[in-house]
Design a protein around this motif. Structure first.
Motif, PDB file in Angstrom:
ATOM      1  N   ASP A   9       0.809  -1.218   0.000  1.00 58.80           N
ATOM      2  CA  ASP A   9       0.000   0.000   0.000  1.00 58.80           C
ATOM      3  C   ASP A   9       0.844   1.271   0.000  1.00 58.80           C
ATOM      4  O   ASP A   9       0.571   2.211  -0.758  1.00 58.80           O
ATOM      5  CB  ASP A   9      -0.929  -0.003   1.216  1.00 58.80           C
ATOM      6  CG  ASP A   9      -1.760   1.259   1.306  1.00 58.80           C
ATOM      7  OD1 ASP A   9      -2.640   1.458   0.444  1.00 58.80           O
ATOM      8  OD2 ASP A   9      -1.515   2.072   2.227  1.00 58.80           O
ATOM      9  N   HIS A  10       1.870   1.331   0.871  1.00 55.16           N
ATOM     10  CA  HIS A  10       2.597   2.591   1.004  1.00 55.16           C
ATOM     11  C   HIS A  10       4.104   2.406   1.199  1.00 55.16           C
ATOM     12  O   HIS A  10       4.786   3.324   1.655  1.00 55.16           O
ATOM     13  CB  HIS A  10       2.035   3.421   2.172  1.00 55.16           C
ATOM     14  CG  HIS A  10       1.971   2.664   3.467  1.00 55.16           C
ATOM     15  ND1 HIS A  10       0.828   2.024   3.887  1.00 55.16           N
ATOM     16  CD2 HIS A  10       2.899   2.428   4.427  1.00 55.16           C
ATOM     17  CE1 HIS A  10       1.039   1.446   5.053  1.00 55.16           C
ATOM     18  NE2 HIS A  10       2.308   1.679   5.392  1.00 55.16           N
ATOM     19  N   GLY A  11       4.610   1.221   0.865  1.00 50.35           N
ATOM     20  CA  GLY A  11       6.046   0.993   0.999  1.00 50.35           C
ATOM     21  C   GLY A  11       6.845   1.751  -0.050  1.00 50.35           C
ATOM     22  O   GLY A  11       6.311   2.214  -1.062  1.00 50.35           O
ATOM     23  N   ARG A  12       8.130   1.843   0.209  1.00 51.08           N
ATOM     24  CA  ARG A  12       9.017   2.551  -0.710  1.00 51.08           C
ATOM     25  C   ARG A  12      10.296   1.739  -0.901  1.00 51.08           C
ATOM     26  O   ARG A  12      10.906   1.285   0.065  1.00 51.08           O
ATOM     27  CB  ARG A  12       9.373   3.931  -0.144  1.00 51.08           C
ATOM     28  CG  ARG A  12      10.391   4.704  -0.977  1.00 51.08           C
ATOM     29  CD  ARG A  12      10.673   6.064  -0.351  1.00 51.08           C
ATOM     30  NE  ARG A  12      11.787   6.750  -1.042  1.00 51.08           N
ATOM     31  CZ  ARG A  12      13.059   6.601  -0.694  1.00 51.08           C
ATOM     32  NH1 ARG A  12      13.387   5.793   0.307  1.00 51.08           N
ATOM     33  NH2 ARG A  12      14.019   7.231  -1.365  1.00 51.08           N
ATOM     34  N   VAL A  13      10.671   1.538  -2.144  1.00 52.57           N
ATOM     35  CA  VAL A  13      11.923   0.860  -2.455  1.00 52.57           C
ATOM     36  C   VAL A  13      12.958   1.919  -2.795  1.00 52.57           C
ATOM     37  O   VAL A  13      12.928   2.530  -3.858  1.00 52.57           O
ATOM     38  CB  VAL A  13      11.761  -0.133  -3.623  1.00 52.57           C
ATOM     39  CG1 VAL A  13      13.092  -0.828  -3.907  1.00 52.57           C
ATOM     40  CG2 VAL A  13      10.679  -1.160  -3.309  1.00 52.57           C
ATOM     41  N   GLY A  14      13.851   2.181  -1.842  1.00 48.11           N
ATOM     42  CA  GLY A  14      14.895   3.173  -2.056  1.00 48.11           C
ATOM     43  C   GLY A  14      16.176   2.523  -2.523  1.00 48.11           C
ATOM     44  O   GLY A  14      16.149   1.473  -3.179  1.00 48.11           O
ATOM     45  N   PRO A  15      17.312   3.079  -2.164  1.00 47.65           N
ATOM     46  CA  PRO A  15      18.593   2.473  -2.540  1.00 47.65           C
ATOM     47  C   PRO A  15      18.718   1.063  -1.960  1.00 47.65           C
ATOM     48  O   PRO A  15      18.370   0.819  -0.802  1.00 47.65           O
ATOM     49  CB  PRO A  15      19.624   3.417  -1.919  1.00 47.65           C
ATOM     50  CG  PRO A  15      18.899   4.714  -1.755  1.00 47.65           C
ATOM     51  CD  PRO A  15      17.480   4.347  -1.450  1.00 47.65           C
ATOM     52  N   LEU A  16      19.196   0.136  -2.763  1.00 49.19           N
ATOM     53  CA  LEU A  16      19.367  -1.235  -2.313  1.00 49.19           C
ATOM     54  C   LEU A  16      20.639  -1.359  -1.482  1.00 49.19           C
ATOM     55  O   LEU A  16      21.568  -0.570  -1.619  1.00 49.19           O
ATOM     56  CB  LEU A  16      19.447  -2.177  -3.519  1.00 49.19           C
ATOM     57  CG  LEU A  16      18.258  -2.147  -4.487  1.00 49.19           C
ATOM     58  CD1 LEU A  16      18.517  -3.101  -5.646  1.00 49.19           C
ATOM     59  CD2 LEU A  16      16.963  -2.507  -3.775  1.00 49.19           C
ATOM     60  N   LEU A  17      20.648  -2.371  -0.605  1.00 50.25           N
ATOM     61  CA  LEU A  17      21.855  -2.634   0.170  1.00 50.25           C
ATOM     62  C   LEU A  17      23.004  -2.951  -0.776  1.00 50.25           C
ATOM     63  O   LEU A  17      22.844  -3.683  -1.753  1.00 50.25           O
ATOM     64  CB  LEU A  17      21.653  -3.829   1.095  1.00 50.25           C
ATOM     65  CG  LEU A  17      20.926  -3.618   2.428  1.00 50.25           C
ATOM     66  CD1 LEU A  17      21.001  -4.891   3.249  1.00 50.25           C
ATOM     67  CD2 LEU A  17      21.506  -2.465   3.205  1.00 50.25           C
ATOM     68  N   SER A  18      24.137  -2.412  -0.465  1.00 50.91           N
ATOM     69  CA  SER A  18      25.351  -2.686  -1.236  1.00 50.91           C
ATOM     70  C   SER A  18      26.368  -3.322  -0.314  1.00 50.91           C
ATOM     71  O   SER A  18      26.448  -2.973   0.867  1.00 50.91           O
ATOM     72  CB  SER A  18      25.929  -1.395  -1.831  1.00 50.91           C
ATOM     73  OG  SER A  18      27.250  -1.591  -2.279  1.00 50.91           O
TER      74      SER A  18
END
Length: 365
Positions: free
Chosen positions: A296-305
């Motif tokens: 519903d309201h999640g956000r996919v930001g920078p991935l773990l590196s």
């Protein structure tokens, strides 16, 4: 594109940490697979205990199996496998399309065995896998000291294993070593090394354990820091000579899985751990409530590196605040195993009670 689908496209599998007969019969699981990119499922005794104790969806199955005089333990496994067989069928096309990398369901051995001789765990794991006859069924074995030997022996026997109840990088490495030893023994015996495994690292229980004991600036940061550190070691292990040799022989990678990723702090975002641990080549198994919140309201930001890290600094801050991380990891694993045993005993009592009701003609089915 929904956040769940974006996460899937980024290389992380989303598994549902929940099962019930109602989930299957309502069509919700099929909906989650089709529309929310869910590609696997895990179960544990606590989930089944709640479903059996609080409702009547399992009464008919319990009545049928109880008529055969089965012990509560065997009766439970029969009933659980009914659900997991249906769930496995829904994931079968994913399993086949990904050549066994995804599309799994999981069933746990009796957690009582986590403190006993590993031979008993291996015997039960082998029996359950053979009885199920499902190519996409993981058998869950706790990564306790006693469980590590059982994990190695089960892998050697060809049983796919979900190593559960891991809390630290060191516990993860011990589980990975047990998995690789099992594969190496298969190669030495002339057997196929194509036996899969996942290693489940528990996250949110870290923050619950230190709640109120550390500065506010460290609130809800310990689980994520442990996860980040373990992910770095996981990626480094994949580049090791030992893993490369196994891969060259046709062995699969043991995938790192984030477990216990529902937010326990009501003041924190309900998608906290899912967003923080978005990482390629991992799995996140999440409760239904968290899945719906993230969709519903999640956000996919920078991935773990695995090249840029703050986790070491954060863990050092916890050490300064008086948290002995490895000692706490041992405590959390022990408490987790004890909690699973408690749920298991409650589950056995619920099944025994309903079985008695069947014999007395009191269970309406």
């Amino acid at each position: 594109m929904l956040p769940t689908q974006t996460l899937h496209e980024a290389g992380q599998s989303l598994w549902l940490d929940y099962i019930s007969r109602e989930l299957l019969e309502s069509g919700r699981l099929a909906h989650y697979i089709r529309d929310l990119a869910v590609s696997g499922l895990t179960s544990n005794p606590t989930l089944f205990d709640q479903a059996i104790r609080k409702g009547h969806d399992y009464d008919a199955s319990i009545a049928r199996e109880a008529a055969g005089g089965l012990s509560p333990e065997l009766l439970f496994f029969r009933v659980a496998l009914e659900d997991l067989t249906r769930a496995a069928a829904l994931f079968r096309s994913i399993h086949e399309r990904t050549r066994g990398q995804d599309g799994w369901v999981s069933l746990e051995v009796s957690p009582v065995l986590a403190f006993q001789q590993p031979e008993l765990t291996v015997e039960q794991a082998t029996m359950l896998y053979a009885e199920a006859g499902l190519p996409n069924l993981f058998i869950k074995i706790p990564g306790t000291p006693a469980g590590l030997r059982a994990i190695e022996e089960s892998i050697f026997a060809g049983v796919p294993i979900n190593v559960t109840l891991l809390f630290s990088t060191e516990q993860y490495l011990a589980a990975a070593d047990a998995y690789m030893r099992g594969l190496e023994r298969r190669l030495e015996a002339g057997l196929s090394p194509e036996v899969r495994s996942v290693a489940s690292l528990f996250i949110s229980r870290w923050d619950k354990a230190v709640e109120g004991q550390v500065p506010e600036s460290l609130r809800n940061r310990l689980g994520i820091a442990v996860g980040e550190r373990t992910y770095r070691v996981y990626r480094e292990l994949l580049e090791s000579a030992r893993v490369r040799r196994l891969l060259s022989e046709g062995a699969p990678v043991q995938t790192l899985l984030w477990a216990s990723t529902g937010t326990k702090d009501p003041s924190a975002p309900d998608t906290l751990y899912v967003e923080a641990l978005a990482a390629p080549d991992t799995i996140n198994t999440i409760p239904e409530k968290t899945l719906l919140a993230f969709a519903d309201h999640g956000r996919v930001g920078p991935l773990l590196s695995h090249e840029e890290w703050e986790s070491d600094e954060v863990l050092e801050e916890f050490k300064t605040a008086g948290v002995e991380v490895e000692g706490l990891a041992t405590q959390l694993q022990h408490e987790g195993a004890e909690s699973f045993v408690k749920s298991w005993m409650g589950l056995m009592a619920s099944i025994a009670r309903k079985s008695e009701e069947v014999r007395a003609g009191q269970l309406g089915v």
